[in-house]
Scaffold this active site. Structure first.
Site, PDB file in Angstrom:
ATOM      1  N   TYR A  20     -42.465  36.879 -31.983  1.00  0.00           N
ATOM      2  CA  TYR A  20     -41.784  36.006 -32.735  1.00  0.00           C
ATOM      3  C   TYR A  20     -42.163  36.203 -34.119  1.00  0.00           C
ATOM      4  O   TYR A  20     -42.565  35.212 -34.997  1.00  0.00           O
ATOM      5  CB  TYR A  20     -42.072  34.514 -32.536  1.00  0.00           C
ATOM      6  CG  TYR A  20     -41.222  34.133 -31.249  1.00  0.00           C
ATOM      7  CD1 TYR A  20     -39.844  34.113 -30.972  1.00  0.00           C
ATOM      8  CD2 TYR A  20     -41.944  34.308 -30.014  1.00  0.00           C
ATOM      9  CE1 TYR A  20     -39.283  33.806 -29.826  1.00  0.00           C
ATOM     10  CE2 TYR A  20     -41.185  34.245 -28.572  1.00  0.00           C
ATOM     11  CZ  TYR A  20     -39.943  33.833 -28.636  1.00  0.00           C
ATOM     12  OH  TYR A  20     -39.191  33.512 -27.416  1.00  0.00           O
ATOM     13  N   TYR A 148     -38.122  25.903 -20.741  1.00  0.00           N
ATOM     14  CA  TYR A 148     -38.449  27.306 -21.274  1.00  0.00           C
ATOM     15  C   TYR A 148     -38.918  28.064 -20.186  1.00  0.00           C
ATOM     16  O   TYR A 148     -39.901  27.854 -19.605  1.00  0.00           O
ATOM     17  CB  TYR A 148     -39.436  27.249 -22.388  1.00  0.00           C
ATOM     18  CG  TYR A 148     -40.093  28.731 -22.701  1.00  0.00           C
ATOM     19  CD1 TYR A 148     -38.953  29.521 -23.542  1.00  0.00           C
ATOM     20  CD2 TYR A 148     -41.029  29.197 -22.114  1.00  0.00           C
ATOM     21  CE1 TYR A 148     -39.440  30.881 -23.938  1.00  0.00           C
ATOM     22  CE2 TYR A 148     -41.545  30.703 -22.644  1.00  0.00           C
ATOM     23  CZ  TYR A 148     -40.734  31.396 -23.387  1.00  0.00           C
ATOM     24  OH  TYR A 148     -41.102  32.684 -23.446  1.00  0.00           O
ATOM     25  N   ASP A 249     -40.966  26.553 -11.733  1.00  0.00           N
ATOM     26  CA  ASP A 249     -41.589  27.222 -12.667  1.00  0.00           C
ATOM     27  C   ASP A 249     -42.970  26.765 -13.053  1.00  0.00           C
ATOM     28  O   ASP A 249     -43.035  25.925 -14.082  1.00  0.00           O
ATOM     29  CB  ASP A 249     -40.734  27.778 -14.030  1.00  0.00           C
ATOM     30  CG  ASP A 249     -41.485  28.397 -15.207  1.00  0.00           C
ATOM     31  OD1 ASP A 249     -42.571  29.021 -14.707  1.00  0.00           O
ATOM     32  OD2 ASP A 249     -40.676  28.828 -16.088  1.00  0.00           O
ATOM     33  N   LYS A 278     -49.581  33.866 -15.831  1.00  0.00           N
ATOM     34  CA  LYS A 278     -50.518  33.359 -16.771  1.00  0.00           C
ATOM     35  C   LYS A 278     -51.986  33.201 -16.341  1.00  0.00           C
ATOM     36  O   LYS A 278     -52.720  34.530 -16.359  1.00  0.00           O
ATOM     37  CB  LYS A 278     -50.305  31.952 -17.481  1.00  0.00           C
ATOM     38  CG  LYS A 278     -48.838  32.040 -18.430  1.00  0.00           C
ATOM     39  CD  LYS A 278     -48.770  31.006 -19.085  1.00  0.00           C
ATOM     40  CE  LYS A 278     -47.462  31.062 -20.165  1.00  0.00           C
ATOM     41  NZ  LYS A 278     -47.658  31.964 -21.200  1.00  0.00           N
TER      42      LYS A 278
END
Length: 429
Positions: A20, A148, A249, A278
């Site tokens: 980003y 997200y 998720d 993760k």
């Protein structure tokens, strides 16, 4: 290897796109030389207490001797071999461990490359499942506002299209359905009206919805919000009522981060499909997994294609699998729940003074997640050096100054971390 020199940093600024970031006005970088425990050592000798656990992943800290040994031991045997037509012990034992750790009836494991890919796999599983059942019209996904789920195209399509990070892609993404975010806070009495519109969406579109995807209890990058487990229990029941699969998720929340091994456990429910990533390898390597029920796997396999249509080149990389297996074994052997409870207590105590600051809208903590939410966004370029000057690594975004420390962080280091957060927010007032 030493940290980057000035010439390398200049090359970085001119040629490397960081997450980003802009290539016209690239952000300032802090060059890293090494990392040990909960500390990141910069090239100039400064050490930073890491409040981010490398974006939720380094739960055991850095340079852990057992994880190092697992990686070194595996690389001498084989670093990689294709998973098509071949198998190996690290993948088998990792899958066994995941089946043992996750809620019933999740029994089938697809080992993926990254969190975003695990979401892609979950969406494809849901769509292919209904196609195999003779209901190809059930191909859309219902998602939750402020959610997200990753940066690849399928994952982007189920992120919040307005408040998320992918609005400019909205015209080319698959057009999914969205229900309002849960408003009932984690520890607040549940209001049935909070889930009424979700039920309305399911009732109206049940013939075209393949699955509901959500982040259980903790909405991460969409706002670091903690919502009611009772809301999640109702969502599970509604999926059953309207014949829609539930995808959880847990890429960010899996493996203890929220105070339960999996955030679904707060509600006592199990999804039909579960996404993990993760912390899976303890932050050592990229790896993810998508788990599904035996019924879903059998239905897909009995369908017209005769198989699940996905197969990454580096699927079940042995080096990553061996490291992940050791990371999960280490997690089981430590009293992770006591450590997360200790961190939760320290975060609540350390961040509480921020609640009195004029610029602060809310302070909230759940498990090993601590959040200060301001009324107005912060400037990352301004704030990041302020944290580095105070000897901590914190990476705010938008209005949120948040941390998710490694589970091995001491009370003293946690106190330094939270004091720096409060001090920076006070300095911004």
């Amino acid at each position: 290897m030493k940290g980057p020199n000035s010439e390398q940093l200049a090359f970085d600024s001119q040629h490397i796109w960081h997450p980003y970031s802009s290539m016209i006005n690239p952000p300032s970088m802090f060059p890293v030389e090494s990392a040990q425990g909960v500390r990141i050592r910069l090239s100039d000798g400064r050490e930073l207490i890491d409040g981010m656990a490398s974006w939720w992943s380094a739960v055991h800290g850095y340079n852990h001797p057992r994880l190092n040994a697992a990686a070194k031991g595996q690389i001498d045997a084989m670093s990689h071999v294709m998973f098509g037509g071949l198998t190996h012990t690290p993948a088998i034992e990792l899958a066994r461990k995941l089946v043992e750790m996750t809620p019933e009836p999740l029994q089938r494991v697809f080992i993926a490359d990254s969190g975003s890919v695990s979401v892609e796999v979950a969406l494809k599983m849901a769509i292919q499942y209904w196609h195999a059942r003779g209901k190809p019209a059930k191909h859309r996904i219902l998602s939750i506002r402020n959610g997200y789920h990753g940066d690849t195209f399928g994952a982007m399509s189920v992120c919040d299209p307005v408040n998320g990070m992918h609005e400019l892609f909205s015209g080319v993404l698959a057009q999914q359905l969205f229900a309002p975010r849960p408003e009932t806070a984690f520890d607040a009495p549940f209001d049935p009206a909070d889930i009424a519109e979700l039920e309305q969406q399911l009732a109206q579109h049940q013939d075209e919805i393949a699955a509901l995807i959500l982040e259980p209890v903790v909405q991460g990058a969409g706002g670091m919000r903690f919502y009611s487990p009772e809301w999640l229990r109702h969502a599970r029941a509604l999926c059953d009522q309207y014949d829609v699969l539930l995808i959880a998720d847990e890429i960010a929340t899996g493996f203890g981060r929220s105070g339960e091994l999996f955030a679904c456990n707060h509600a006592g429910i199990s999804p039909d499909i579960l996404c993990l990533g993760k912390a899976l390898t303890g932050g050592y390597m990229t790896l993810a997994a998508t788990l599904a029920t035996a019924e879903i796997a059998h239905t897909i396999s009995a369908g017209g294609a005769g198989c699940f249509m996905h197969g990454p080149t580096f699927m079940a990389n042995p080096l990553a699998c061996a490291t992940a297996l050791e990371s999960l074994t280490l997690l089981e052997e430590m009293d992770w729940k006591a450590e997360v409870t200790r961190l939760e207590k320290g975060l609540k105590q350390g961040l509480e003074p921020a609640r009195e600051l004029a610029s602060v809208n809310d302070v909230r903590v759940l498990g090993a997640i601590g959040v200060i939410e301001r009324h107005e966004p912060v400037s990352l370029a301004e704030v990041q050096p302020m944290f580095v000057e105070r000897g901590v690594w914190v990476r705010p975004f938008g209005k949120l100054i948040y941390v998710m420390p490694p589970y091995v962080m001491s009370d003293k280091d946690l106190g330094t971390l939270t004091a720096a957060m409060v001090d920076v927010v006070r300095a911004l007032d």
